[in-house]
Structures are given as C-alpha cells and as structure tokens.
Design a protein around this motif. Structure first.
Motif: not given
Ligand code: ADP
Ligand code: MG
Length: 483
Positions: A17, A219, A270
C-alpha cells in the motif's frame, strides 16, 4: 523467492500500500497552501483545523492528479466515486475522522510492470487507488514533557495505491517501489521524495507452502526507503517461517520496522474496516467525472517509462536492461537522448552515460542536474571518438579531465595534445623502434609465441602516449612482426 525452512520450502507473498502525496498548490478540501518548509501551523484553514460547521470543497487539481496516476497505472477510472469518513482519534487529526474513499474509490483495477534484473519484466496487479487526507504531525522531541502539533500537513491530498498480493520477493517489492516512484515522477503527480515522506509504504507480508492458499499477513507500517522496505520484508518473512515451523500461528497484526536494529515488532493488533465506522461524508456529494474530460486527460499524458523504454530498445537498439536503467529517471533519459540522437552507434552513447557518467556522478555524490559534464559536452566527446580524433582509451582520460574541469572535450584534447596519431609514418617509426629494441621477444614471437602480440601493441601504445590509432598499430605491427 523461496525460503528454505527446517521443514521444507516457503513462499513469500507481499502486497504493498503506497501513500503518495499529491503535487498540488492547495490541500484536498481547502485552499490552504501545501508548500514544504513553512512555519508550523502557518498553512491551516478552518477546514483543516476541524472547526465545526466548516465545509470541505473538493480541489479539482487533486482529482486530475489522481486520474492521471490511474491512467498511468492502466487502471479503470470510476466515473462516480464517494468520499467516506474514516473515524479515529489522533491528536493531529482534529476533526476526529479522515476523509477517505472506501467502497467506491476514484480508480479501480490496473497494473504496473516492474523491471527485474536481466531486463525481464513482471506485471503486478493494482487493486485500487483512492484519494484521502493526510493527518498533521505530532512533534515529540522539542519539549521534555509536551507534544507539539503542526497542522500544516493536515488535509494535504494523498493517493493510496494498493497492489494485489502478487509480489513474491523483497527484490520484487523494491522493483515495484522504484517503478511506482518513476511513474508518479514522470506524471508529475507526486515528487517521489521518500526522505521527506512524500512517498511511503505499508508492506503486507505472509508466507505459505508453495501451491497453498494465502497465509495470514502482517502489515509493516510507514516505511520510507526502498532499502528498508526490502529489509523489513525479508526479516518479517523469516520471522513468520520460524513461528510456523515451531508450531505457532501468525496473528494478523500491524508491526513497525526498526531500521536501526533491522527487526519488526508488534504495534497493535490489526484493526478491521468496521472499527472505523466508515460512512459517506454528508458534507460531500459523490464525485462525478465526465468521460470526455477523462479522455482529454489521457490524451495529454506524457510519454511514460514503459513506452520510453520500448522506444529506446527499438530506436537506439539498446538492451531492455540498459533501456530500463536510462528511463528510471526522466532527466537521465532526456540527457541520454541528447547524447544519442543522430549517432551512428547509439549503444556507445548508452555505455558512456551508464558506465562512465553515472559512475562519475556516483563517486561525486551528484545527480544529472548537477553533472559537471553536460549532455552537449558528452556528445562532443563521442563525436571525437567516432571521427577518429581520439581513441576510446584516450577518451576515458579526456572524460576524467572533463569531470574535473567542466571544459568541453575538444578544448581538452587541444590543450593536452591528445589527438590520435593516425599518420602511418609516425606509427611505423614507433613500431620500428620497439621491434629493434626487443630482438629477443621478436624471435620468440616468430618461433610461434603468438600471445606476445598484445605485449607489442602495449609497448607501441606506451611509446606514443596511448595516442596511436589502435587499428593502424595492429595492422602495421602484424606486417612488421611477420618479418
Ligand atoms: P487493509 O485495508 O485492511 O490493509 P486490504 O484488503 O486493502 O486491507 O489489503 C491491503 C494489502 O494487503 C493489499 O496490498 C493486499 O494485496 C495485501 N494482502 C492481502 N492479503 C494478503 C496476504 N495474505 N499476504 C500478503 N499480502 C496480502
Ligand atoms: Mg492497510
């Protein structure tokens, strides 16, 4: 890339991202300036400060930048998109929500072709691109007890560009970032400056047995250099393999990369989309784009890296690898074209730019914009090689002086008397001298030690200060040594 674990091979799966700060004079929903380096809180409108009752107004220039970028990513441009509120608390987000896009982003699926070593390319799917506001900055290091807030960045437009989970190694992730940076810089939609944070990325990493479905991902947040992206992914993948091989499970979580230690560590579990209570921002109408306007933007796109690369391969007969090196920065590609245009041997121009010029710039810590050798000067040097005024060998010395002095090649050749000796009489005299002084070696050569030929060439070149035309030296020397 395959990781060899104790219990067999593992494959890495990566999705990136990228957050790219949009180049625009004003913010996404206010008229405040986006200029870098202003006094803290000097560029904040009431909208950016989250004052009640203030209404956001979409900045047309930012929309155009997002559409351009979407077109550059070969993506679908959505004629209708929607801005949502993504609710969360940050001290530097005074409204208590970020205006972003969720279910209906401005740009849908597309792709980016990444350049791999050896000239190969691989196509990586793009999931979406959406527009959103940046937050302000919390400054923790100016007071022992207090945190200061600078809202200059609050409300600046960001493009979030989300890839599909199709990258398979840290190297591919690095290549993806390099290509993305090149693309937005060519388009003029983001300056790509990673140190200043205009381009940053979150890396989603999971591992799996080859052939299996996707594993649970972690992430890695806010990485601001390509080298760190690659290091963070490598570390994280090995960490996950170790956990799984020890019989553990991966928890989906957000982790931070500590670049000093080279490790990732947990930041928070998350969050899920529903945690943000997304809902359409009631202050903003859906964004509706005109098909003909989109086509107009498309028609005005500049030549992009892939097209330029293909053209360099076709027109200048470069290898795909050399072409991809030259097009990585627009300024480098433009420099090369000035040097190569109209030349019999454009490959020579590519070699000089990539090997000699980039080598020199690297040593000097400079880039093409501050190169001591201009494109016209390098072209002048290649002219002297092509018209046999100097040999390729001497040209390297001349280039060294050009880097040092900034003078053009012809001036240096004249000042230093480096003009190539093509007069066969002079070359013959030099050869005769070498032959006369080395009777023993001549005898050896004539009795079959052919390898000595190179030694003789070297002696002749030395005695002429490297200025003899190599082709003539070879030809005359062969005759003389034949006896
Ligand atoms: P979120 O907004 O929660 O981060 P997204 O669905 O938008 O979730 O996905 C974010 C990124 O994660 C995308 O780049 C996607 O390619 C990547 N991704 C999704 N699943 C995986 C996985 N199992 N392994 C690695 N990356 C993944
Ligand atoms: Mg995410």
């Amino acid at each position: 890339m395959i990781i060899d674990g104790k219990t067999g091979p593992w494959e890495i799966v990566i999705g990136l991202e990228v957050h790219a700060q949009v180049i625009s004079k004003a913010k996404l929903f206010s008229g405040a300036s986006t200029e870098f380096g202003a006094e803290p809180n000097a560029q904040v409108s009431f909208v950016d400060a989250g004052f009640p009752g203030m209404l956001p107004v979409i900045n047309r220039a930012c929309v155009e930048q997002a559409v351009k970028t979407g077109l550059g990513l070969n993506a679908t441009i959505n004629e209708v998109s929607v801005f949502d509120r993504k609710n969360y608390f940050y001290p530097d987000l005074p409204a208590g929500y970020q205006i972003s896009q969720y279910k209906q982003p401005i740009v849908g699926e597309g792709h980016l072709d990444i350049d791999l070593p050896g000239g190969e390319t691989r196509r990586i799917g793009i999931e979406r691109l959406h527009l959103e506001q940046d937050a302000g900055k919390s400054i923790h290091d100016q007071h022992p007890q207090k945190t200061y807030i600078d809202l200059n960045r609050a409300g600046v437009a960001l493009m979030e560009i989300v890839s599909k989970p199709e990258l398979r190694s840290p190297e591919e992730a690095g290549a993806y970032m390099r290509k993305m940076r090149a693309l937005v810089r060519y388009l003029g939609t983001c300056d790509g400056n990673m140190e200043e944070g205009s381009l940053r990325c979150d890396a989603n990493v999971s591992v799996r047995r080859p052939g299996e479905g996707l594993g649970t991902r972690c992430e890695l947040k806010n990485i601001n250099s390509i080298r760190f992206v690659m290091q963070a992914i490598e570390y994280e993948a090995r960490r996950q393999v170790d956990v799984l091989e020890d019989g553990g499970t991966i928890r989906q979580e957000t982790r931070l990369f500590d670049s000093a230690k080279g490790v990732t560590r947990p930041m928070r579990s998350k969050e899920h989309a529903h945690d943000y209570r997304y809902f359409p921002d009631p202050d903003l109408l859906p964004l509706v784009l005109d098909r003909s306007w989109i086509e107009e933007v498309r028609a005005n796109l500049p030549e992009l890296p892939d097209a330029k690369k293909a053209r360099f391969v076709a027109d200048y007969k470069l290898t795909p690898y050399d072409a991809s090196v030259l097009v990585a920065e627009k300024e480098n590609a433009e420099f090369f074209e000035v040097v190569a245009t109209g030349r019999k041997d454009p490959k020579l121009a590519a070699n000089w730019v990539i090997v000699e010029l980039f080598g020199a710039l690297n040593r000097l810590g400079r880039d093409i914009a501050t190169s001591p050798v201009s494109a016209a000067h390098l072209a002048g040097l290649l002219d002297l090689i092509e018209n046999d005024t100097i040999s390729g060998r001497i040209a390297k010395d001349v280039f060294g002086f050009m880097v040092e002095t900034g003078k053009d090649a012809a001036t240096i050749v004249a000042e230093r008397g480096l003009r190539q000796v093509t007069d066969s009489g002079a070359i013959e005299a030099a050869i005769d001298k070498v032959v006369a002084e080395n009777a023993a070696k001549v005898a050896e050569y004539r009795s079959g030690k052919q390898a000595l030929f190179g030694w003789f060439v070297g002696q002749v070149m030395k005695s002429t200060g490297g200025k003899a035309n190599p082709a003539s030296v070879n030809e005359i020397l062969r005759k003389k040594l034949a006896g």
